[in-house]
Every structure is written in C-alpha cells, then in structure tokens.
Design a protein around this motif. Structure first.
Motif: not given
Length: 267
Positions: A117, A120-121, A124-127, A130
């Motif tokens: 996590q 990814e954060m 890629n600024k994501n969680s 999904i």
C-alpha cells in the motif's frame, strides 16, 4: 510513512520472536535460522533508516521497504525445507506447529500488504484495494497455471473452462489471484496424478448480496472430509518433492510439493 516506520519495526521484531518460539529445535535448523536472520536484518535496516520527515526521506524509506519485501519473497520455501528436516519424527505434534505458523504467516501477509500500500500510494497515488473484476483475475490465474502446468507436464494438462461473468468487488487483486492459482494448480496436479487429463476443469462464479462464490470443479478424485485438517497442514503434500538443501533445480517451475499452497490460500 512515519506510521509504517514504527509499525513495521514492531511487527518484524514480533516475527523474530515467533520464529524463535517454534518447537522441536526448528529455530536452529539452517533454513529457519536464515529466515530469522532475514527478519532481524530487515528490522535493523528500518531502525537505521531515519524517520521520514521530508519528501526525500519518504522516497528513501519507501525504496527500503520495497527492497525488504522483495528479499522476503521466497521464505515459504525455506520454511518448508526446514520442516522437512524434522518430518520423520513420530513424536511431533503438527497442530502446535500449524498454530504457530498460522500466526506467523497471517502477520507476514499484513506486513506485505502494508508495504504494498505504501509503495502504491507513493509511486502511483493509488490504493492496492480497488474495484476488482473477479473474472479478469480468474483469467489471469488460468493463464499462469497453464504456463506452469505445460512446463511441468510437457504440455499435457487438462482443459480449463471458464465463462466470464463480470463481478466487481473491492478487493486486493493479487490475494484473489494467489488463492485461485493455488487451488487450480492442485486440480491440474490431481488430474495428472490420477491420469484423467482428458477430463475438463470447470470454473463458475456467482454473486449474492453479501458474498461472491468461485467454484472450481475437477475430476481429480479429491480427498475425504476427515483429511481436511491434514490437507491444510503446512508441509503436507500429496506430491512431495525431494528438496536438496545444497541445490534446487529451477530449470522448471515447481507446481506442487512444498505443502504451503492451501494453508496460505486459507489465510
């Protein structure tokens, strides 16, 4: 990042103690000792990394824990080899070992999830959680098992049937991928072992209000219900491999034999 700097240190140190508490002399078995050293060194690396306060600190810390995750990738194999070294002792109570390893591996999944996590954060600024398309994950797992199976059995594997059904749910795709892959590999191995590769493996999915069901049906003879606890026991395998401590033949993928697939999928 600051939370993880402290939290991972705590969790890694606890895992060292978990491994040191393993019974039957396991902590001094070379492969288990290597895993203990790996966790201890990872703990030391985080302790020697300053607590993140700047963007540069965050990058350094994230790169560090990503490398730690990579270096821990195959420790199930080491633990499996270590367990084999005591497997001929009739006095061993595997219920004790399984309980300890359940605790250890459940925490390991948590550690790797937290690291994933963070990476990814940051990158890629994501969680990692999904809206997961279940059918897409199943199709990826089928392709993975086909590749492993064909290499292991010289292209002689059963046909795997799956009709796509778009089910979307919030989940970590890799966790679902791991579970399906392990169960499918067992099906392929069982078909080959029982000489029923001419019969198909079928996968179906269904969705209720509160759950998603993925059903994998094979013709591999199965096992009796009373053997479930044994089947979910670490290092138990119906097709055990003979692992040499000095060298493992990596020219072909190992489709089964470590005994960790189903208990890990259960966790």
């Amino acid at each position: 990042s600051q939370f993880l700097h402290e939290e991972l240190s705590i969790r890694l140190s606890h895992r060292v103690f978990d491994l040191l508490k393993l019974p039957y002399g396991l902590p001094i078995v070379p492969e288990i000792k290597n895993v203990i050293d790996l966790y201890y060194n990872s703990f030391e690396r985080i302790q020697n990394c300053k607590k993140p306060k700047t963007e540069e600190d965050i990058k350094e810390f994230t790169d560090l824990i990503e490398d730690i995750k990579f270096k821990h990738s195959y420790l199930e194999n080491y633990i499996s080899v270590g367990l084999r070294s005591i497997s001929n002792n009739p006095l061993i109570d595997y219920d004790i070992i399984n309980k300890e390893l359940d605790t250890f591996f459940l925490s390991r999944i948590g550690i790797r999830t937290l690291i994933s996590q963070q990476v990814e954060m940051y990158k890629n600024k994501n969680s990692i959680i999904i809206d997961c398309n279940v059918s897409n994950v199943i199709e990826d797992a089928i392709e993975e098992v086909k590749i492993i199976g064909e290499l292991s059995y010289n292209d002689d594997i059963p046909k795997i049937n799956f009709k796509k059904n778009d089910i979307i749910m919030p989940y970590i795709p890799f966790h679902l991928f791991y579970i399906i892959t392990e169960v499918l590999k067992n099906s392929v191995v069982s078909h080959n072992k029982n000489n029923v590769i001419d019969k198909d493996i079928d996968i179906t999915t269904s969705e209720g209000k509160n759950d998603v069901i993925i059903k994998i049906s094979d013709n591999g003879m199965g096992f009796s219900f009373k053997k479930i606890s044994k089947v979910l026991s670490y290092s138990y395998s119906t097709t055990p491999i003979d692992i040499c401590r000095e060298s493992v033949d990596t020219s072909k993928p190992i489709i089964s034999g470590f005994g960790f697939g189903l208990p890990m999928a259960k966790l």
